[in-house]
Design a protein around this motif. Structure first.
Motif, PDB file in Angstrom:
ATOM      1  N   PRO A 199       1.932   5.322   4.655  1.00 31.16           N
ATOM      2  CA  PRO A 199       2.183   5.949   3.357  1.00 31.16           C
ATOM      3  C   PRO A 199       2.201   7.479   3.383  1.00 31.16           C
ATOM      4  N   VAL A 200       1.285   8.095   4.101  1.00 28.67           N
ATOM      5  CA  VAL A 200       1.237   9.560   4.108  1.00 28.67           C
ATOM      6  C   VAL A 200       2.469  10.144   4.803  1.00 28.67           C
ATOM      7  N   PRO A 239       0.826  -1.206   0.000  1.00 27.88           N
ATOM      8  CA  PRO A 239       0.000   0.000   0.000  1.00 27.88           C
ATOM      9  C   PRO A 239       0.865   1.263   0.000  1.00 27.88           C
ATOM     10  N   GLY A 240       0.561   2.183  -0.893  1.00 27.97           N
ATOM     11  CA  GLY A 240       1.249   3.480  -0.911  1.00 27.97           C
ATOM     12  C   GLY A 240       2.623   3.470  -1.552  1.00 27.97           C
ATOM     13  N   GLN A 283       5.374   9.766   2.446  1.00 24.68           N
ATOM     14  CA  GLN A 283       5.344  10.804   1.416  1.00 24.68           C
ATOM     15  C   GLN A 283       5.941  12.102   1.972  1.00 24.68           C
TER      16      GLN A 283
END
Ligand SMILES: Cc1ncc(C[n+]2csc(CCOP(=O)(O)OP(=O)(O)O)c2C)c(N)n1
Ligand code: SF4
Ligand code: SF4
Ligand code: SF4
Lengths: 258, 73
Positions: A233-234, A32-33, A237
């Motif tokens: 993931p955030v 994921p991500g 990022q």
């Protein structure tokens, strides 16, 4: 009822279903991500946009993106670790009408494949190289890469990378920009919306260069590996945006039009 | 007045990474409380306010995770 029409949908150059484990044929194998997924999407959009699906040959590496051929409905070759630019050279020279893409991770390109990329760039091969830099060996579980940031902990630099112990992070764009032959070199990132949209334009440009015969085109994409970095993931990022771009300056290093 | 855009999310392809939720300027996407068949919380549209800007499509790592639509002229 208002009528809506699709403006952005799954790019044509992705297969409808993927030839992988039975129950997973509608999903990629990426975590994921994962940054690779986004780079795949931007690349697929560029191939569609330029109308070159039928003459594109994608050379995929060893690393998490080893299975790129599951997804892209183009010509595909998967090659030994680090050798993608050498194989891409052979393919392009023997099929000059093809659009040949070497897709590589940072372990693949900057460690075991450092000779291949350097010499393909120095010869000015008429290929496009996409270099996904996530500062780590993702596939093998998180060993230090030549691009690992100073202070970053990996399984092979458990106290954090030091310049004295493991050397400084290698800036591949800057290295290649010291050569005369490359036509296009740019570093982009996936750290926020603006960066992603810039990456989309630059990837398209790097392919368009090949269509026009402009010369060796190289795009480095700073990308997240949430799983091995141990981040959501955030958050990963944000690490790309705030930390990676501090070590690896974004920008164009060469733009010679064909 | 009708929204300028709309989105369709493929909840079985979605891995619940949340990057689209983060990317959406008017914040009209969210992660569902329910699970999809792989145990991810899939992204969903809150149902109003989409501008059709398209950024969630580019931010999503899944090839067919998101389709963005715009109001037909
Ligand atoms: C000749 C050879 N040496 C080592 C390996 C083991 N190996 C597989 S993937 C990999 C590193 C991949 O890292 P990177 O290129 O950064 O890609 P990522 O998985 O992070 O996308 C290594 C060392 C191998 N497959 N072949
Ligand atoms: S390990 Fe990292 S690079 Fe590999 S698929 Fe997972 S997030 Fe992507
Ligand atoms: S198209 Fe734009 S406004 Fe609509 S959901 Fe996606 S990011 Fe949000
Ligand atoms: S970005 Fe894609 S995979 Fe991630 S939550 Fe949104 S729809 Fe799901």
């Amino acid at each position: 009822m208002p009528e809506y029409a699709p403006v952005h949908a799954k790019p044509h150059c992705f297969y409808e279903r993927y030839e992988r484990k039975a129950e997973l044929q509608h999903q990629t194998h990426y975590c994921p991500g994962c940054g690779h997924g986004i780079v795949h999407k931007l690349l697929a959009q560029a191939i569609d946009g330029l109308g070159i699906q039928d003459r594109t040959i994608l050379v995929s590496p060893v690393g998490c993106s080893v299975f790129a051929y599951y997804y892209f409905d183009v010509g595909n070759i998967q090659v030994a670790h680090g050798r993608a630019p050498a194989v891409a050279t052979a393919v392009k020279r023997s099929r000059p009408e093809s659009i040949v893409i070497s897709y590589q991770g940072d372990g693949d390109l900057a460690a075991i494949g450092s000779a291949e990329i350097l010499h393909a760039a120095n010869r000015g091969e008429l290929i496009t190289v996409i270099f996904v830099n996530n500062a780590i060996y993702g596939m093998t579980g998180g060993q230090m890469a030549p691009t690992t940031l100073l202070g970053m902990k990996t399984t092979t630099s458990p106290q954090g990378r030091t310049a004295a112990g493991e050397g400084f992070p290698i800036h591949v764009c800057e290295l290649l920009a010291s050569l005369e032959a490359p036509a296009f070199i740019e570093r982009v990132a996936l750290g926020n919306n603006q960066q992603i949209m810039r990456a989309a334009r630059v990837l398209r440009r790097a392919l368009e260069n090949q269509v026009k015969g402009a010369g060796f085109s190289f795009v480095e994409v700073l990308a997240q590996c949430p799983t091995v970095w141990g981040m959501q993931p955030v958050e990963a990022q944000k690490f790309v945006r705030e930390k990676m771009t501090g070590t690896f300056a974004l920008g164009n290093f060469r733009d010679r039009r064909g | 007045m009708a929204d300028r855009g709309s989105v369709e999310l493929n909840s079985e392809e979605c891995k619940g990474c949340g990057l689209c939720v983060e990317a959406c300027p008017p914040k009209v996407l969210k992660l569902s409380a329910r699970f999809n068949q792989y145990g991810y919380h899939p992204a969903e549209y809150t149902g109003a306010g989409c501008t059709g800007c398209g950024i969630c499509f580019f931010a999503c790592p899944e090839p067919g995770g998101i389709t963005v639509l715009r109001l037909a002229a």
